[in-house]
Write an enzyme that holds these catalytic residues in place. Sequence first.
Site, PDB file in Angstrom:
ATOM      1  N   GLY A  23      -7.423   6.236   7.653  1.00 13.01           N
ATOM      2  CA  GLY A  23      -7.565   4.809   7.923  1.00 13.01           C
ATOM      3  C   GLY A  23      -6.215   4.155   8.058  1.00 13.01           C
ATOM      4  O   GLY A  23      -5.187   4.828   8.110  1.00 13.01           O
ATOM      5  N   ARG A  24      -6.250   2.834   8.096  1.00 17.01           N
ATOM      6  CA  ARG A  24      -5.030   2.068   8.239  1.00 17.01           C
ATOM      7  C   ARG A  24      -4.141   2.238   7.010  1.00 17.01           C
ATOM      8  O   ARG A  24      -2.945   2.116   7.075  1.00 17.01           O
ATOM      9  CB  ARG A  24      -5.401   0.583   8.371  1.00 17.01           C
ATOM     10  CG  ARG A  24      -4.939  -0.036   9.672  1.00 17.01           C
ATOM     11  CD  ARG A  24      -5.456  -1.453   9.818  1.00 17.01           C
ATOM     12  NE  ARG A  24      -6.869  -1.487  10.158  1.00 17.01           N
ATOM     13  CZ  ARG A  24      -7.565  -2.614  10.341  1.00 17.01           C
ATOM     14  NH1 ARG A  24      -6.977  -3.785  10.183  1.00 17.01           N
ATOM     15  NH2 ARG A  24      -8.841  -2.582  10.674  1.00 17.01           N
ATOM     16  N   TYR A  25      -4.793   2.507   5.860  1.00 12.69           N
ATOM     17  CA  TYR A  25      -4.039   2.477   4.602  1.00 12.69           C
ATOM     18  C   TYR A  25      -3.731   3.846   4.032  1.00 12.69           C
ATOM     19  O   TYR A  25      -3.094   3.957   3.008  1.00 12.69           O
ATOM     20  CB  TYR A  25      -4.803   1.643   3.576  1.00 12.69           C
ATOM     21  CG  TYR A  25      -5.165   0.311   4.142  1.00 12.69           C
ATOM     22  CD1 TYR A  25      -4.169  -0.622   4.390  1.00 12.69           C
ATOM     23  CD2 TYR A  25      -6.475   0.008   4.477  1.00 12.69           C
ATOM     24  CE1 TYR A  25      -4.486  -1.840   4.962  1.00 12.69           C
ATOM     25  CE2 TYR A  25      -6.801  -1.209   5.038  1.00 12.69           C
ATOM     26  CZ  TYR A  25      -5.799  -2.142   5.278  1.00 12.69           C
ATOM     27  OH  TYR A  25      -6.115  -3.337   5.844  1.00 12.69           O
ATOM     28  N   GLY A  26      -4.225   4.901   4.675  1.00  4.55           N
ATOM     29  CA  GLY A  26      -3.949   6.221   4.126  1.00  4.55           C
ATOM     30  C   GLY A  26      -4.963   7.231   4.588  1.00  4.55           C
ATOM     31  O   GLY A  26      -5.618   7.051   5.622  1.00  4.55           O
ATOM     32  N   GLU A  27      -5.099   8.318   3.826  1.00  6.26           N
ATOM     33  CA  GLU A  27      -5.985   9.422   4.205  1.00  6.26           C
ATOM     34  C   GLU A  27      -6.819   9.850   3.018  1.00  6.26           C
ATOM     35  O   GLU A  27      -6.395   9.712   1.876  1.00  6.26           O
ATOM     36  CB  GLU A  27      -5.146  10.631   4.633  1.00  6.26           C
ATOM     37  CG  GLU A  27      -4.346  10.405   5.891  1.00  6.26           C
ATOM     38  CD  GLU A  27      -3.429  11.583   6.217  1.00  6.26           C
ATOM     39  OE1 GLU A  27      -2.947  11.631   7.353  1.00  6.26           O
ATOM     40  OE2 GLU A  27      -3.187  12.441   5.335  1.00  6.26           O
ATOM     41  N   VAL A  28      -8.001  10.416   3.308  1.00  8.10           N
ATOM     42  CA  VAL A  28      -8.808  11.009   2.249  1.00  8.10           C
ATOM     43  C   VAL A  28      -8.968  12.493   2.564  1.00  8.10           C
ATOM     44  O   VAL A  28      -9.276  12.866   3.703  1.00  8.10           O
ATOM     45  CB  VAL A  28     -10.186  10.326   2.133  1.00  8.10           C
ATOM     46  CG1 VAL A  28     -11.021  10.978   1.034  1.00  8.10           C
ATOM     47  CG2 VAL A  28     -10.025   8.834   1.837  1.00  8.10           C
ATOM     48  N   GLY A  61     -10.924  11.773   6.187  1.00  9.61           N
ATOM     49  CA  GLY A  61     -10.932  10.366   6.586  1.00  9.61           C
ATOM     50  C   GLY A  61      -9.509   9.880   6.768  1.00  9.61           C
ATOM     51  O   GLY A  61      -8.609  10.263   6.019  1.00  9.61           O
ATOM     52  N   ASP A 114     -15.286  -5.781  -0.932  1.00 10.48           N
ATOM     53  CA  ASP A 114     -15.286  -5.063   0.347  1.00 10.48           C
ATOM     54  C   ASP A 114     -16.535  -4.190   0.442  1.00 10.48           C
ATOM     55  O   ASP A 114     -16.479  -3.026   0.837  1.00 10.48           O
ATOM     56  CB  ASP A 114     -14.008  -4.229   0.503  1.00 10.48           C
ATOM     57  CG  ASP A 114     -13.710  -3.846   1.958  1.00 10.48           C
ATOM     58  OD1 ASP A 114     -14.365  -4.401   2.872  1.00 10.48           O
ATOM     59  OD2 ASP A 114     -12.836  -2.989   2.178  1.00 10.48           O
ATOM     60  N   LYS A 126      -7.508  10.659  -2.350  1.00  8.45           N
ATOM     61  CA  LYS A 126      -7.172   9.561  -1.436  1.00  8.45           C
ATOM     62  C   LYS A 126      -5.663   9.371  -1.527  1.00  8.45           C
ATOM     63  O   LYS A 126      -5.135   9.125  -2.611  1.00  8.45           O
ATOM     64  CB  LYS A 126      -7.931   8.306  -1.869  1.00  8.45           C
ATOM     65  CG  LYS A 126      -7.703   7.086  -0.988  1.00  8.45           C
ATOM     66  CD  LYS A 126      -8.735   6.006  -1.332  1.00  8.45           C
ATOM     67  CE  LYS A 126      -8.456   4.685  -0.676  1.00  8.45           C
ATOM     68  NZ  LYS A 126      -9.499   3.694  -1.005  1.00  8.45           N
TER      69      LYS A 126
END
Length: 346
Positions: A46-51, A44, A165, A64
């Site tokens: 996203g805007r805030y990082g990776e998984v 994954g 969220d 994460k």
Amino acid sequence: TAAGDSTLREYLGGQSLTSGSGSGLPLLIQRTLAKQISLAECIGRGRYGEVWRAVWHGENIAVKIFFSRDEASWTRETDIYSTYLLRHENILGYIGSDMMSQNSCTQLWLITHYHPLGSLYDQLNRSSLTPLQMAKLSYSFLNGLVHLHTEISGTQGKPGIAHRDIKSKNILMKANWSCCIADFGLAVTHSRMTDSMDLPPNPRVGTKRYMAPEVIDESINMSSFESLRLADMYATGLVLWEMCWRTISNGIAEEYKLPYHDLVANDPSFEDMRKVVCIDQQRPIIPNRWSSDPMLSGLAKVLRECWHKNPHVRLPALRVKKTLVKLALSISPNQTPSSWLHTVSD
Ligand code: ADP
Ligand code: MG
Ligand code: MG
């Protein structure tokens, strides 16, 4: 990974000096965790990082990785997962957090159990649900939410926690049609004893599509923890709608759609959402086919109560959970919801 999970659990359970029941891991081990982990594949971004899926002692786990500019989310998630008594089968299992320094660059890691089926959003895109699968999934989601929201009092208690969220991408699929709640980067805790929240919550955070009307128009009373829980219940109504939309009745179910797919485009603005949700007071479509299905027609009523424009009319999580149990028993009288969580096959 069933066998793997149990060895991991034995390993965690065998430790005594722990960092709180959120993790179960001794702090000393947590601090050296990253060194023992090898990243395998990015699952994954996203805007805030990776998984990442990663391997630790021969087991699959998830890592994460936060960009250092998003240190606040990493700290928040780490704090939330370290909350005493948070551990629950319907809350993502936490292993530990670590900081990695590489070439003058700091990487922040949050290490959790790995769920190969991905998110509820992924699952609903992949397949429709039978009524029994829907009943199990929605029950396990609400079971996790009730645990999160509920304050357990006592000297060794647990604060109430509002997620802020809630959406299908932040719920992960476990095997056996149950799920767990993840992504606590915006969560806020509250304790009745001191009547204080651990953070001054900023108002318009979260995912715009799932934002309650009072969050969109900023009329929400941010100093009331109950208001934050009721905003979670609005988003819960939308997630339950996504599940119902994919539930088969009379042999059919619609293709997967996001809530408000017919009313706003991808990545809607606050203005778009305000027009649809606050001004026109529209809500997701309830198809006619639901009215001839005993479970879906019962759920339609629950959805309307969850996404009501007046937050005080909304049902609390425990109420929704109890209604789900009743609806489930009406379609499957021989199985109890607690037995679902522990049976191996479907
Ligand atoms: P963000 O804060 O960037 O949204 P999330 O914690 O929601 O990060 O993770 C992003 C996505 O990565 C999730 O929507 C899910 O698809 C996947 N993911 C996250 N954690 C796991 C996990 N433990 N196992 C499997 N997939 C995961
Ligand atoms: Mg997320
Ligand atoms: Mg997040």
